[in-house]
Scaffold this active site. Structure first.
Site, PDB file in Angstrom:
ATOM      1  N   ALA A   7     -82.797  66.924 -68.611  1.00 13.26           N
ATOM      2  CA  ALA A   7     -82.852  65.699 -67.803  1.00 13.26           C
ATOM      3  C   ALA A   7     -83.789  65.837 -66.608  1.00 13.26           C
ATOM      4  O   ALA A   7     -84.614  64.950 -66.344  1.00 13.26           O
ATOM      5  CB  ALA A   7     -81.441  65.334 -67.325  1.00 13.26           C
ATOM      6  N   ILE A   8     -83.711  66.956 -65.890  1.00 11.58           N
ATOM      7  CA  ILE A   8     -84.551  67.130 -64.699  1.00 11.58           C
ATOM      8  C   ILE A   8     -86.017  67.209 -65.082  1.00 11.58           C
ATOM      9  O   ILE A   8     -86.882  66.558 -64.474  1.00 11.58           O
ATOM     10  CB  ILE A   8     -84.113  68.383 -63.914  1.00 11.58           C
ATOM     11  CG1 ILE A   8     -82.695  68.207 -63.367  1.00 11.58           C
ATOM     12  CG2 ILE A   8     -85.082  68.667 -62.763  1.00 11.58           C
ATOM     13  CD1 ILE A   8     -82.112  69.455 -62.742  1.00 11.58           C
ATOM     14  N   GLU A  27     -91.027  73.047 -73.932  1.00 11.59           N
ATOM     15  CA  GLU A  27     -89.592  73.163 -74.209  1.00 11.59           C
ATOM     16  C   GLU A  27     -89.349  74.213 -75.292  1.00 11.59           C
ATOM     17  O   GLU A  27     -89.977  74.197 -76.341  1.00 11.59           O
ATOM     18  CB  GLU A  27     -89.025  71.813 -74.648  1.00 11.59           C
ATOM     19  CG  GLU A  27     -87.614  71.843 -75.208  1.00 11.59           C
ATOM     20  CD  GLU A  27     -86.593  72.487 -74.270  1.00 11.59           C
ATOM     21  OE1 GLU A  27     -85.815  73.336 -74.728  1.00 11.59           O
ATOM     22  OE2 GLU A  27     -86.595  72.143 -73.053  1.00 11.59           O
ATOM     23  N   ALA A  95     -88.032  73.769 -64.698  1.00 13.31           N
ATOM     24  CA  ALA A  95     -86.810  72.965 -64.837  1.00 13.31           C
ATOM     25  C   ALA A  95     -85.982  73.509 -65.991  1.00 13.31           C
ATOM     26  O   ALA A  95     -85.395  72.768 -66.766  1.00 13.31           O
ATOM     27  CB  ALA A  95     -87.177  71.503 -65.075  1.00 13.31           C
ATOM     28  N   GLY A  97     -83.159  75.135 -66.127  1.00 14.62           N
ATOM     29  CA  GLY A  97     -81.778  75.464 -65.803  1.00 14.62           C
ATOM     30  C   GLY A  97     -81.572  75.653 -64.316  1.00 14.62           C
ATOM     31  O   GLY A  97     -82.527  75.686 -63.534  1.00 14.62           O
ATOM     32  N   ALA A 146     -73.609  64.430 -60.032  1.00 13.43           N
ATOM     33  CA  ALA A 146     -72.997  63.891 -58.814  1.00 13.43           C
ATOM     34  C   ALA A 146     -71.644  63.256 -59.104  1.00 13.43           C
ATOM     35  O   ALA A 146     -70.683  63.447 -58.338  1.00 13.43           O
ATOM     36  CB  ALA A 146     -73.940  62.874 -58.169  1.00 13.43           C
ATOM     37  N   HIS A 271     -73.921  36.859 -74.543  1.00  9.33           N
ATOM     38  CA  HIS A 271     -75.274  36.739 -75.093  1.00  9.33           C
ATOM     39  C   HIS A 271     -76.086  35.765 -74.235  1.00  9.33           C
ATOM     40  O   HIS A 271     -75.561  34.737 -73.815  1.00  9.33           O
ATOM     41  CB  HIS A 271     -75.209  36.216 -76.534  1.00  9.33           C
ATOM     42  CG  HIS A 271     -76.551  35.890 -77.111  1.00  9.33           C
ATOM     43  ND1 HIS A 271     -77.391  36.859 -77.620  1.00  9.33           N
ATOM     44  CD2 HIS A 271     -77.213  34.706 -77.231  1.00  9.33           C
ATOM     45  CE1 HIS A 271     -78.503  36.280 -78.043  1.00  9.33           C
ATOM     46  NE2 HIS A 271     -78.420  34.975 -77.823  1.00  9.33           N
TER      47      HIS A 271
END
Length: 292
Positions: A7-8, A27, A95, A97, A146, A271
């Site tokens: 996510a980060i 990654e 990023a 971990g 958070a 809707h």
């Protein structure tokens, strides 16, 4: 270069790309972006990021980082082909971990136990091994979010006050990634459900079929739902699209109340809204969808 596509990493890659910066994401895991999300979500985000000009190197290991020269040199290796490549950049953002900031704060003096990664060990009510001392948030081995820290804070204070409280269900914590499109999920992925040997029903509704999404010009993405075929239990919900971080709460609440697929299907959704895609995805899971 962003190392790590959780996510980060994804949020910062999106941010810098939107400012016009040339971005490469490296990654280690093979799915590329957000490898721990449902595979369909990762696939969709990879497609969107590629269209935006972000270079994504999945299934790739960082071998070394050289910061001595004017430019930073990063040696990466394709884990499938074993081929190495040297990338150059101005800045490397790691990023890959997080670790807790628990050193030199007196834990050893108090005798508070930590695990091998430095996280403080707590029970189901956030109390450490030392009676009367509690820990919450990023210093304990729970999701570093958070809303999790907030819930843990309320939980342990109510426990201290002597109220009857239930331990948090960490299997029903929503995860959100604030890129464009947004990503939100809760519960099991399709692969996790299958790996557990569960008989499942899976439904998917694309925002390209949503009137609200079409009117707003936000047709990328979809809602995907997973239900237990026998009991109708809502096992997981995975979303990618505009505003989905505001929509995931329906699935969290539904799972908390042990809602079945048919109950969601029969709850009338307004809707045109983005949120009706949840109902439509459930309808698809039960072969009752009529708007695809």
């Amino acid at each position: 270069i962003v190392i790590g596509a959780g996510a980060i990493g994804v949020e910062f890659a999106y941010f810098y790309n939107s400012l016009g910066t040339e971005v490469t994401v490296v990654e280690y895991m093979e799915n590329g972006l957000l490898p721990r999300e449902d595979k369909d979500v990762s696939k969709e985000l990879n497609k969107v990021f590629k269209k935006a000009g972000v270079n994504v190197l999945g299934n790739t290991a960082v071998q070394s980082v050289d910061t001595k020269g004017k430019n930073i040199k990063v040696v990466v290796k394709d884990r499938k082909t074993e081929k190495e490549e040297t990338l150059t950049c101005d800045i490397v953002l790691s990023a890959a971990g997080i670790k807790p900031n628990t050193e030199n704060i007196g834990l050893d003096i108090l005798g508070i136990k930590t695990n091998k990664h430095g996280f403080i060990e707590v029970d189901g009510y956030c109390m450490t091994n030392v009676a009367g001392i509690y820990a919450i948030g990023d210093v304990i081995p729970t999701p570093a979010l958070a809303h999790v820290a907030s819930a843990e804070g309320i939980l342990c204070v109510e426990k201290i006050a002597g109220q009857h409280v239930e331990a948090l269900d960490y299997g029903n914590i929503p995860g959100c990634t604030y890129a464009s499109p947004e990503i939100a999920s809760v519960g099991l992925t399709e692969k996790q459900a299958k790996d557990q040997g569960l008989d499942i029903k899976v439904g998917k509704f694309p925002f390209s079929a949503s009137g609200k999404a079409s009117a707003a010009g936000t047709k990328d993405g979809f809602v995907k739902v997973i239900f237990d075929a026998k009991y109708g239990e809502w096992l997981g919900c995975h979303m990618i699209g505009a505003g989905v971080t505001d929509m995931i709460a329906e699935a969290v609440l539904g799972r908390k109340l042990e809602t079945t697929g048919h109950e969601v299907l029969k709850a009338v959704h307004p809707h045109p809204t983005m949120s009706e895609a949840v109902m439509e995805a459930v309808a698809a899971a039960y072969d009752e969808v009529i708007h695809l």
